[in-house]
Scaffold this motif. Structure first.
Motif, PDB file in Angstrom:
ATOM      1  N   ASP A 134      19.570   8.572   3.064  1.00 34.17           N
ATOM      2  CA  ASP A 134      18.795   7.537   3.749  1.00 34.17           C
ATOM      3  C   ASP A 134      19.437   6.181   3.492  1.00 34.17           C
ATOM      4  O   ASP A 134      20.102   5.979   2.473  1.00 34.17           O
ATOM      5  CB  ASP A 134      17.358   7.500   3.215  1.00 34.17           C
TER       6      ASP A 134
ATOM      7  N   ARG B 174       7.512  -4.971   7.904  1.00 34.74           N
ATOM      8  CA  ARG B 174       7.039  -4.556   6.576  1.00 34.74           C
ATOM      9  C   ARG B 174       5.609  -5.039   6.310  1.00 34.74           C
ATOM     10  O   ARG B 174       4.937  -4.521   5.414  1.00 34.74           O
ATOM     11  CB  ARG B 174       7.979  -5.097   5.490  1.00 34.74           C
TER      12      ARG B 174
ATOM     13  N   GLU C 150      10.427   1.677   6.380  1.00 33.25           N
ATOM     14  CA  GLU C 150       9.871   3.023   6.453  1.00 33.25           C
ATOM     15  C   GLU C 150       8.942   3.241   7.645  1.00 33.25           C
ATOM     16  O   GLU C 150       8.786   4.357   8.113  1.00 33.25           O
ATOM     17  CB  GLU C 150       9.120   3.346   5.158  1.00 33.25           C
ATOM     18  N   ARG C 151       8.312   2.188   8.119  1.00 34.37           N
ATOM     19  CA  ARG C 151       7.365   2.336   9.238  1.00 34.37           C
ATOM     20  C   ARG C 151       7.581   1.201  10.231  1.00 34.37           C
ATOM     21  O   ARG C 151       7.462   0.031   9.868  1.00 34.37           O
ATOM     22  CB  ARG C 151       5.935   2.358   8.716  1.00 34.37           C
TER      23      ARG C 151
ATOM     24  N   ARG D 253      12.019  10.562   6.940  1.00 37.52           N
ATOM     25  CA  ARG D 253      10.662  10.142   6.577  1.00 37.52           C
ATOM     26  C   ARG D 253      10.225   8.865   7.300  1.00 37.52           C
ATOM     27  O   ARG D 253       9.029   8.566   7.371  1.00 37.52           O
ATOM     28  CB  ARG D 253      10.557   9.944   5.072  1.00 37.52           C
ATOM     29  N   GLN D 254      11.191   8.086   7.813  1.00 36.24           N
ATOM     30  CA  GLN D 254      10.828   6.855   8.490  1.00 36.24           C
ATOM     31  C   GLN D 254      10.038   7.157   9.765  1.00 36.24           C
ATOM     32  O   GLN D 254      10.318   8.119  10.466  1.00 36.24           O
ATOM     33  CB  GLN D 254      12.054   5.996   8.793  1.00 36.24           C
TER      34      GLN D 254
ATOM     35  N   SER E 281       7.213  10.542  12.632  1.00 41.33           N
ATOM     36  CA  SER E 281       8.351  10.467  11.724  1.00 41.33           C
ATOM     37  C   SER E 281       9.597  10.981  12.441  1.00 41.33           C
ATOM     38  O   SER E 281       9.504  11.792  13.376  1.00 41.33           O
ATOM     39  CB  SER E 281       8.102  11.289  10.459  1.00 41.33           C
TER      40      SER E 281
ATOM     41  N   GLN F  86      16.238   0.669   4.632  1.00 43.58           N
ATOM     42  CA  GLN F  86      15.511   1.007   5.849  1.00 43.58           C
ATOM     43  C   GLN F  86      14.033   0.640   5.741  1.00 43.58           C
ATOM     44  O   GLN F  86      13.422   0.723   4.676  1.00 43.58           O
ATOM     45  CB  GLN F  86      15.653   2.489   6.189  1.00 43.58           C
TER      46      GLN F  86
END
Length: 288
Positions: free
Chosen positions: A265, A122, A271-272, A199-200, A240, A269
């Motif tokens: 989702d 994160r 996201e990146r 989207r992740q 993605s 999670q």
């Protein structure tokens, strides 16, 4: 080279084993029993030894040029208790390196996991190999603990350690319930495919590429004695999940519908989850 490979019947291990044999190396491979088989066909058979990390002996590592450690407990979908994870991924990995060092093995190539980074992802984009390890799962925690032990042991013993944290590997032979095999199955059968929003963002890397990097690490000249080399293993493409799914859906000629957003989702999670690939080299020839 003479290689000793653990985890040679697993997903990634099967590809490393196949690539090693195809390159002409002499390979000794550990498997649990004669009922255990690689998930893909092999060009030839290695010298199999049967058992697990707990019952290996020093004599089995004499004459080995590189020990490739791919065996791991708790890899999805196989459940494992906390104790089993510690015993295999931490204690077992350290014992393996201790035995190899006693037998005179200098080079160790170990498969780590991106799950070791956990919550640190994160704060980093991309995630460097020296990012803090803040795992969020029992599996990730056990792999991180194993890494700390192996790194310290390599420094103390003057061993050559290559540690590769693998990101999102996919390919033939992967557990059918995982994302890519499920997507492929739906595409080839003409069915619709239900998925999350997608989207992740991650790094999706073919298992063949992973295997080539691990095998190449057996002969990399920049892995120095007592100075562990830690790298992330990926494709170098931040993608993605939806873009990856769409590209594979099109490549496979699917006639069904891809249905992003039809599944919820995960609330927690990240996201990146993208790696910094510093130190990862394009493999040269891995033949003898």
């Amino acid at each position: 080279m003479r290689l000793f490979i653990t985890g040679g019947t697993g997903f990634i291990g099967s590809y490393v084993l196949a690539a090693s044999l195809a390159a002409g190396h002499e390979v000794v491979a550990l498997r649990r029993s004669h009922h255990s088989h690689p998930v893909i066909p092999l060009p030839s058979e290695p010298h199999w030894c049967e058992g697990d990390l707990a019952n290996l002996q020093v004599s089995q590592f004499h004459g080995v040029d590189a020990l490739v450690h791919l065996a791991s407990a708790g890899v999805n979908p196989k459940p494992a208790s906390w104790r089993e994870l510690v015993r295999a991924n931490a204690e077992g990995s350290l014992r393996l390196m201790e035995l190899g060092t006693e037998a005179g093995v200098r080079r160790y190539v170990v498969a780590g996991s991106s799950h070791e980074y956990g919550n640190a992802a994160r704060r980093y984009d991309p995630i460097p190999p020296d990012a803090p390890l803040e795992p969020l799962s029992p599996y990730g925690a056990s792999k991180a603990a194993g890494f700390q032990l192996l790194q310290a042991f390599a420094i103390a013993s003057g061993s050559e350690l290559f540690y590769g944290r693998i990101f999102t590997a996919y390919g033939e032979g992967q557990f059918e319930g995982n994302f890519w095999p499920s997507l492929r199955s739906a595409a080839l059968s003409g069915k619709d495919f239900l998925m999350t929003s997608g989207r992740q963002v991650s790094d999706f890397v073919s298992v063949e590429v992973v295997a080539n990097h691990l095998l190449a690490a057996c002969i990399r000249p920049d892995v120095a004695a007592g100075v562990p080399l830690v790298v992330n293993v990926g494709s170098g493409q931040a993608t993605s999940l939806l873009a990856f799914a769409q590209a594979e859906w099109d490549r496979l000629g699917a006639i069904g519908r891809l249905l992003p957003g039809s599944l919820p989702d995960r609330a927690d999670q990240i996201e990146r989850y993208v790696p910094d690939l510093r130190g990862l080299q394009i493999p040269a020839s891995t033949h003898c």
